[in-house]
Design an enzyme around this catalytic site. Structure first.
Site, short mmCIF file in Angstrom:
data_model
loop_
_atom_site.label_atom_id
_atom_site.label_comp_id
_atom_site.label_asym_id
_atom_site.label_seq_id
_atom_site.Cartn_x
_atom_site.Cartn_y
_atom_site.Cartn_z
N ILE A 1 64.04 135.10 -8.40
CA ILE A 1 63.98 135.51 -9.79
C ILE A 1 65.29 136.25 -10.05
O ILE A 1 65.73 137.06 -9.24
CB ILE A 1 62.75 136.41 -10.06
CG1 ILE A 1 62.72 136.95 -11.49
CG2 ILE A 1 62.65 137.56 -9.09
CD1 ILE A 1 61.43 137.73 -11.83
N SER A 2 65.93 135.97 -11.18
CA SER A 2 67.24 136.58 -11.45
C SER A 2 67.11 138.08 -11.69
O SER A 2 66.05 138.59 -12.05
CB SER A 2 67.87 135.94 -12.69
OG SER A 2 68.06 134.56 -12.49
#
Ligand code: SAH
Length: 228
Positions: free
Chosen positions: A73-74
């Site tokens: 997940i960024s």
């Protein structure tokens, strides 16, 4: 501290960290603040609901995190920056390539009218769809398992397209699915090499305006395998 209080405090720190990163990168991005719309969406979406297996408040660290299948997940700042660069209106229809855990999808859905999201790993697509349904995004969000290189021709053209994994070159199909005036935000480059985040705007008569925004590090955009 109760979980809820710890989450609120962690979220406050996350927003502060995003504001610091915005200031630190203003020389690259040309942006010294992000719109209220984007900052409000970052405050609203419960990031801890998207990251399993860690204490909820850790989910709010301004860092990327593993989500299984070697994917991530960024970082919150990166999610906010990419959303800002899309310049979304509340009536916009958005295409996202790389659903992952669905966090960026939810941020987009907080602002835009409809979000179409494609994920190449079947398990991630199914889990993200369930999670987004449970969180009440089902009216606005459509998740599909498939190859993002093809885009979603049945739903084109889009006002904005965001790609959250890095291909080496701009996928041809995607720019064709952008309406005139539409924005594409995409990291480009080889894995583990310097990648650059670009914003590409479709102009009249088949022309494009391309701006390099910031050096970044994303997981590679994968070709679809038979077992994904
Ligand atoms: N936006 C995501 C970030 C996910 S990381 C989030 O907020 O969690 C990038 C994602 O792109 C991964 O889930 C990866 O499986 C997916 N991906 C890689 N290549 C793809 C392709 N060709 N088509 C669709 N998704 C792809």
């Amino acid at each position: 501290m109760t979980d809820e209080k710890a989450i609120l405090a962690a979220k406050r720190r996350m927003m502060e960290a995003i504001r610091n990163d915005i200031r630190d990168t203003a020389g690259w991005t040309g942006l010294d603040h992000f719109s209220d719309r984007v900052m409000q969406a970052m405050e609203t979406v419960p990031r801890h609901a998207f990251i399993e297996g860690i204490e909820p408040f850790y989910a709010y660290a301004n860092r990327p995190a593993p989500i299984g299948h070697s994917q991530t997940i960024s970082q919150p700042y990166m999610v906010a920056l990419m959303t800002e660069l899309l310049d979304l209106k509340t009536s916009d229809r958005v295409l996202e390539i790389g659903t992952g855990c669905g966090y960026q999808t939810a941020i987009l859905a907080e602002i835009a009218a409809q979000v179409f999201s494609i994920e190449v790993i079947a398990d991630l697509a199914a889990a993200a769809r369930d999670r987004l349904d449970r969180l009440g995004y089902d009216q606005k969000v459509h998740v599909r398992h498939g190859d993002g290189f093809d885009g979603w021709p049945d739903q084109a053209p889009f006002d904005a397209i965001i790609v959250t994994a890095a291909p080496r070159e701009i996928p041809e199909q995607l720019v064709h699915q952008l309406r005139v005036g539409g924005r594409l935000v995409i990291p480009l480059g080889r894995p583990r090499d310097t990648q650059m985040l670009y914003r590409i705007i479709r102009l009249e008569n088949g022309k494009f305006n391309e701006t390099g925004i910031l050096p970044v590090a994303f997981v590679p955009m994968l070709p679809q395998n038979n077992d994904t």
